[in-house]
Motif scaffolding. Structure first.
Motif, mmCIF file in Angstrom:
data_model
loop_
_atom_site.group_PDB
_atom_site.id
_atom_site.type_symbol
_atom_site.label_atom_id
_atom_site.label_comp_id
_atom_site.label_asym_id
_atom_site.label_seq_id
_atom_site.Cartn_x
_atom_site.Cartn_y
_atom_site.Cartn_z
ATOM 1 N N HIS A 186 0.741 -1.193 0.072
ATOM 2 C CA HIS A 186 0.206 0.039 0.139
ATOM 3 C C HIS A 186 0.885 1.456 -0.093
ATOM 4 O O HIS A 186 0.465 2.301 0.367
ATOM 5 C CB HIS A 186 -0.972 0.015 1.235
ATOM 6 N N CYS A 229 -2.072 2.308 -4.975
ATOM 7 C CA CYS A 229 -1.340 1.579 -4.343
ATOM 8 C C CYS A 229 -0.042 0.742 -5.017
ATOM 9 O O CYS A 229 -0.750 0.166 -6.145
ATOM 10 C CB CYS A 229 -1.994 0.797 -3.278
ATOM 11 N N LYS A 267 -7.748 3.272 -0.952
ATOM 12 C CA LYS A 267 -6.734 4.194 -1.267
ATOM 13 C C LYS A 267 -6.898 4.016 -2.905
ATOM 14 O O LYS A 267 -7.365 3.218 -3.309
ATOM 15 C CB LYS A 267 -5.264 4.197 -0.930
ATOM 16 N N CYS A 288 -7.484 0.789 -4.958
ATOM 17 C CA CYS A 288 -7.161 -0.469 -4.392
ATOM 18 C C CYS A 288 -8.154 -0.956 -3.265
ATOM 19 O O CYS A 288 -8.926 -0.203 -2.960
ATOM 20 C CB CYS A 288 -5.769 -0.050 -3.310
ATOM 21 N N CYS A 292 -7.767 -1.561 -0.279
ATOM 22 C CA CYS A 292 -7.693 -0.770 0.988
ATOM 23 C C CYS A 292 -8.449 0.491 1.160
ATOM 24 O O CYS A 292 -8.509 1.121 2.208
ATOM 25 C CB CYS A 292 -6.181 -0.528 1.480
HETATM 26 ZN ZN LIG Z 1 -3.868 -0.023 -1.204
#
Ligand SMILES: [Zn+2]
Length: 327
Positions: free
Chosen positions: A166, A184, A181, A177, A179
């Motif tokens: 990340h 990444c 965000k 992504c 996650c």
């Molecule tokens: Zn990420």
């Protein structure tokens, strides 16, 4: 005293890998079971406990033979109580893995993140052998990472240390992504990322490429992209070049902060070997501080799927045997 065994366990979304391992790190017996994700993964500890009992019985051994369990979970781990903050694949949220597994097995348990135990495994018996400062990056469906400094895994303040996947690689207009965000490293250097970059490149130009013929007929894979690059396909080579650029940049910046002895590249994408390693090293050298570049070796992981169970066993040995001696 008769030699006792460590238990290494590596929990994945579809299978749980397990092994009895000697105090020297040699696998004595390894096997796997399906991951039981029904009811939000609540039966996983009991199925691990049952499987250990069955295997001991098969091998005509008793639980006294076992020192304890070192286990890797696919999510951030709270090192204080061995609980797993969240593991989306398994349905776990604030799951008290250590407490529950200790109760189910009557054995002491140490928990860490799966990418971290893979890094430890490579440090102990694999490509990182003898290095006390290393960065391990796993290029699979996603990008996992483990960082070891002075022989200890970097867990960080709340279990998110070593999340190499990340690191922001595309600061503007990057792909989203998992996650939350975007841009990444995982979006460009995972198997999924390699395929996505190739598909984008195919859409962007009309040039002939082996990949275009593949892509018309069947789904593209990272392996296909690397194979095409090996056959001299220009478009595929550009894609690999882009992957190597982002990975080299991220690893060089990390290395500039850590001055590691080894960087170990694992996971399915690492099977590409020199096709990835050669351009990666060229990019890395551009961005690494010269003394950092001089001190490091970039190598392909050697333990494959066994890295996790071996790393788990190391954790059990380090954390549990010392504790037993102190008591
Ligand atoms: Zn990420």
């Amino acid at each position: 005293m008769e030699e006792r065994w460590l238990v290494g366990v590596d929990i994945g979304g579809t299978t749980i890998k397990m092994a009895f391992i000697s105090l020297q790190g040699d696998i004595i017996y390894s096997w796997e079971i399906d991951t039981d994700i029904i009811n939000k993964g609540k039966h996983i500890p009991a199925s691990i406990a049952r499987s250990i009992d069955q295997k001991l019985e098969e091998l005509n051994q008793t639980k006294n033979q076992l020192v304890g369990i070192g286990i890797g979970a696919p999510g951030p781990v709270n090192s204080e109580d061995g609980s797993v903050e969240v593991a989306v694949n398994l349905g776990w949220e604030r799951f008290l893995l250590q407490t529950i597994l200790e109760r189910e097995t009557s054995l002491p348990v140490v928990v860490d993140n799966d990418a971290n135990i893979a890094a430890i495994g490579e440090m102990w018996k694999g490509a990182g052998k003898s290095a006390k400062n290393l960065i391990c990056v796993t290029l699979g469906t996603g990008v996992g990472g483990g960082i070891i400094v002075n022989g200890e895994v970097v867990n960080g303040v709340n279990g998110a240390g070593g999340e190499i996947g990340h690191i922001t690689s595309v600061p503007k207009d990057g792909s989203p992504c998992n996650c939350g965000k975007s841009g990444c490293l995982e979006t460009v250097a995972s198997a999924t990322g390699v395929v996505r970059l190739a598909i984008e490149e195919l859409a962007f130009t009309n040039e002939t490429s082996i990949l275009r013929d593949y892509y018309d007929g069947q789904p593209l894979s990272a392996k296909r992209v690397f194979d095409a690059a090996n056959e001299g396909d220009e478009l595929a080579n550009r894609v690999i070049g882009e992957v190597a650029y982002h990975l080299g940049l991220a690893l060089a910046n990390l290395a500039n902060g850590l001055n590691p002895e080894k960087i170990v590249i694992g996971g399915g994408v690492s099977k590409a070997g020199d096709t990835l390693l050669k351009p990666l090293k060229e990019e890395f050298i551009q961005f690494a501080f010269p003394r950092v570049a001089h001190g490091v070796k970039i190598v392909i992981a050697t333990l494959g799927n066994n890295a996790g169970v071996i790393g788990g066993a190391w954790l059990a040995k380090e954390k549990l045997i010392n504790k037993l001696v102190l008591q």
